[in-house]
Design an enzyme around this catalytic site. Structure first.
Site, PDB file in Angstrom:
ATOM      1  N   TRP A  43       8.568  16.302   4.609  1.00  0.00           N
ATOM      2  CA  TRP A  43       7.885  15.819   5.692  1.00  0.00           C
ATOM      3  C   TRP A  43       8.728  15.655   7.089  1.00  0.00           C
ATOM      4  O   TRP A  43       8.094  15.617   8.026  1.00  0.00           O
ATOM      5  CB  TRP A  43       7.299  14.532   5.455  1.00  0.00           C
ATOM      6  CG  TRP A  43       8.283  13.472   4.725  1.00  0.00           C
ATOM      7  CD1 TRP A  43       9.054  12.835   5.411  1.00  0.00           C
ATOM      8  CD2 TRP A  43       8.633  13.277   3.404  1.00  0.00           C
ATOM      9  NE1 TRP A  43       9.974  11.898   4.828  1.00  0.00           N
ATOM     10  CE2 TRP A  43       9.565  12.249   3.185  1.00  0.00           C
ATOM     11  CE3 TRP A  43       8.270  13.814   2.201  1.00  0.00           C
ATOM     12  CZ2 TRP A  43      10.174  11.912   2.203  1.00  0.00           C
ATOM     13  CZ3 TRP A  43       8.562  13.269   1.138  1.00  0.00           C
ATOM     14  CH2 TRP A  43       9.678  12.252   0.875  1.00  0.00           C
ATOM     15  N   ARG A  44       9.723  16.012   6.891  1.00  0.00           N
ATOM     16  CA  ARG A  44      10.730  15.774   8.203  1.00  0.00           C
ATOM     17  C   ARG A  44      10.937  17.310   8.981  1.00  0.00           C
ATOM     18  O   ARG A  44      11.267  18.108   8.577  1.00  0.00           O
ATOM     19  CB  ARG A  44      12.049  15.333   7.785  1.00  0.00           C
ATOM     20  CG  ARG A  44      13.070  14.968   9.038  1.00  0.00           C
ATOM     21  CD  ARG A  44      14.465  14.305   8.508  1.00  0.00           C
ATOM     22  NE  ARG A  44      14.184  12.954   8.248  1.00  0.00           N
ATOM     23  CZ  ARG A  44      15.257  12.161   7.731  1.00  0.00           C
ATOM     24  NH1 ARG A  44      16.333  12.963   7.591  1.00  0.00           N
ATOM     25  NH2 ARG A  44      14.817  10.802   7.604  1.00  0.00           N
ATOM     26  N   GLU A  63       4.871   8.188   4.921  1.00  0.00           N
ATOM     27  CA  GLU A  63       5.027   6.673   5.230  1.00  0.00           C
ATOM     28  C   GLU A  63       4.035   6.083   4.447  1.00  0.00           C
ATOM     29  O   GLU A  63       4.515   5.001   3.930  1.00  0.00           O
ATOM     30  CB  GLU A  63       4.805   6.454   6.615  1.00  0.00           C
ATOM     31  CG  GLU A  63       5.885   6.904   7.494  1.00  0.00           C
ATOM     32  CD  GLU A  63       7.129   6.164   7.428  1.00  0.00           C
ATOM     33  OE1 GLU A  63       7.219   5.231   6.653  1.00  0.00           O
ATOM     34  OE2 GLU A  63       8.436   6.800   7.533  1.00  0.00           O
ATOM     35  N   GLN A 120       6.816   1.028  -0.635  1.00  0.00           N
ATOM     36  CA  GLN A 120       7.215   0.313  -2.237  1.00  0.00           C
ATOM     37  C   GLN A 120       7.732   1.585  -3.066  1.00  0.00           C
ATOM     38  O   GLN A 120       7.659   1.108  -4.436  1.00  0.00           O
ATOM     39  CB  GLN A 120       5.966  -0.334  -2.692  1.00  0.00           C
ATOM     40  CG  GLN A 120       5.559  -1.512  -1.999  1.00  0.00           C
ATOM     41  CD  GLN A 120       6.647  -2.657  -1.715  1.00  0.00           C
ATOM     42  OE1 GLN A 120       7.484  -3.055  -2.718  1.00  0.00           O
ATOM     43  NE2 GLN A 120       6.798  -3.072  -0.554  1.00  0.00           N
ATOM     44  N   GLY A 152       1.350   4.449  -8.162  1.00  0.00           N
ATOM     45  CA  GLY A 152       1.265   2.885  -8.062  1.00  0.00           C
ATOM     46  C   GLY A 152       0.843   2.284  -6.765  1.00  0.00           C
ATOM     47  O   GLY A 152       0.453   3.217  -5.820  1.00  0.00           O
ATOM     48  N   TYR A 183       4.537  -1.965  10.635  1.00  0.00           N
ATOM     49  CA  TYR A 183       5.589  -1.248  10.356  1.00  0.00           C
ATOM     50  C   TYR A 183       5.289   0.407  10.340  1.00  0.00           C
ATOM     51  O   TYR A 183       6.095   1.289  11.308  1.00  0.00           O
ATOM     52  CB  TYR A 183       6.381  -1.395   9.142  1.00  0.00           C
ATOM     53  CG  TYR A 183       7.375  -0.222   8.687  1.00  0.00           C
ATOM     54  CD1 TYR A 183       8.543   0.172   9.089  1.00  0.00           C
ATOM     55  CD2 TYR A 183       6.801   0.769   7.687  1.00  0.00           C
ATOM     56  CE1 TYR A 183       9.265   1.148   8.656  1.00  0.00           C
ATOM     57  CE2 TYR A 183       7.470   1.870   7.240  1.00  0.00           C
ATOM     58  CZ  TYR A 183       8.780   2.179   7.927  1.00  0.00           C
ATOM     59  OH  TYR A 183       9.434   3.184   7.577  1.00  0.00           O
ATOM     60  N   ASP A 241      12.548  -0.533   7.964  1.00  0.00           N
ATOM     61  CA  ASP A 241      12.179  -0.597   6.390  1.00  0.00           C
ATOM     62  C   ASP A 241      13.114  -1.086   5.919  1.00  0.00           C
ATOM     63  O   ASP A 241      14.247  -1.805   6.287  1.00  0.00           O
ATOM     64  CB  ASP A 241      11.957   0.882   5.693  1.00  0.00           C
ATOM     65  CG  ASP A 241      13.134   1.507   6.155  1.00  0.00           C
ATOM     66  OD1 ASP A 241      14.189   1.181   6.618  1.00  0.00           O
ATOM     67  OD2 ASP A 241      13.237   2.828   5.386  1.00  0.00           O
TER      68      ASP A 241
END
Length: 395
Positions: free
Chosen positions: A38-39, A55, A60, A99, A138, A156
């Site tokens: 993704w960068r 993001e 988590q 999750g 955030y 983060d």
């Protein structure tokens, strides 16, 4: 150990007398940046959709766990408009195993909002981003900095660790968050630092690179245990390193473990089909697929839980499986007793339930706890995604 007053004095001096830190950090990042799907590459413009998607997925969860899910999502839905046109059920199915399923519901709601209200274009300010579903302070700061080069510093877990060590922050988390945020902002580069230009040739503030540099530093060098301080570009004026107390930071208040809840799960088969239902849209595991079950309550007796079994005509006698299925959610641990039974051919599913082929269960939006229950109840080596809902460790 230095006194609290002395530590505050040292920390204040360090924050005010280290103008070289942002440049050192970016120079290190330019040599050692992680390659992530993704960068954007050096000099390339970031794709707000990919930044946002990553993001949300990384909340988590770890980079290693997110990678395959991210690739699946962008292959199926290459932009926010495509995702906004998908059904929530399809999104939940693709998310299954990652999750914290409220993230998936918010992800879809956000894509719908960007598509319908913003013409498929993400707002480029923190304020505009925070108005979208599922985007908190955030995430808004991360997208604004990384995707739009806004001068803001998202913090983060990795950045918390780096900053708390660099400035020897004695306050415990989460109370220390505002202070860490303030200190982290001192590490932002301005347009004169780093020497990088965009493809259009204009100077970049490199705020996003500053944030990603700190994230990478925490993931690869300033790790929770045994940090490689000799390789850190900021090691010369790191207060925790000077005191030899790196691994004692960040300070954290003791975690409260929730009360154990207990319940029963009912695995009912009709030939090669399994009885399932969808959980309510609101609440824990909202919208996900599950086998029928009892309430999950603290101190619940097995006999009470069994009384909540689904009622079907011609059902064989319930058989209790040996052992229990254990699962840990964020706020409480859970133990489920599993009962199995067989239904006659052509038995209708009770209201709100349905029969699905066992062979296609991999395509259902099953949370990990239900994958465990089904595998236990059917003696199947049901391929379950790894438990990726761990907040600990480098992101």
């Amino acid at each position: 150990m230095p006194s609290t007053t002395a530590l505050k004095r040292e920390r204040s001096a360090a924050a005010n007398t280290s103008p070289a830190r942002p440049g050192l950090l970016l120079a290190w990042y330019d040599r050692h940046r992680r390659r992530l799907p993704w960068r954007a590459g050096p000099g390339e413009a970031s794709d707000p959709y990919r930044v946002w998607l990553s993001e949300i997925m990384l909340q988590q969860t770890t980079v290693k766990a997110v990678g395959p899910y991210f690739e699946k999502f962008v292959a199926r839905w290459p932009d926010v408009t495509a995702l906004g046109r998908a059904s929530q059920d399809d999104v939940l199915r693709m998310w299954a195993g990652l999750g914290y399923y409220s993230r998936a519901r918010n992800l879809h709601a956000c894509a719908v909002a960007v598509t319908r209200e913003h013409g498929g274009v993400f707002p480029d300010t923190e304020e505009g981003l925070r108005a979208l579903p599922g985007i908190g302070p955030y995430t808004a700061a991360a997208i604004a900095a990384i995707a739009f080069d806004r001068r803001t510093m998202p913090v983060d877990g990795n950045i918390e660790r780096v900053v708390s060590r660099l400035f020897a922050v004695e306050e415990e988390l989460p109370q220390a968050k505002p202070l860490i945020q303030q200190l982290a902002a001192t590490l932002l580069a301005d347009s004169r630092v780093g020497g990088e230009k965009s493809r259009a040739g204009d100077e970049k503030s490199r705020a996003g690179d500053s944030a990603q540099a700190l994230m990478d530093l925490g993931a690869s060098i300033c790790t929770p245990k045994k940090p490689a301080c000799s390789l850190c570009p900021l090691n010369e004026d790191c207060l925790a390193r000077a005191q030899g107390r790196q691994e004692t930071f960040p300070r954290k208040a003791p975690k409260k473990s929730g009360t154990l809840r207990r319940g029963a799960a009912f695995v009912v088969t009709r030939g090669e089909e399994l009885l399932v239902r969808s959980r309510p849209e609101k609440g824990l595991l909202g919208g996900m697929t599950e086998v029928p079950g009892s309430d999950w309550l603290a101190g619940q007796e097995d006999a009470t839980a069994k009384q909540q079994a689904p009622a079907l005509k011609g059902l064989s006698r319930w058989q209790r499986r040996v052992g229990v299925v254990s699962h840990v959610f964020t706020h409480f641990p859970l133990e489920l007793v599993v009962y199995t039974a067989k239904a006659e051919a052509r038995t209708r599913a009770p209201a709100g339930m349905r029969w699905v082929p066992i062979a296609t269960l991999a395509g259902e939006a099953l949370p990990n706890v239900m994958r465990k229950v089904i595998a236990h109840g059917l003696d199947l080596p049901l391929a379950a995604p790894p438990d990726t809902t761990l907040a600990a460790g480098p992101r």
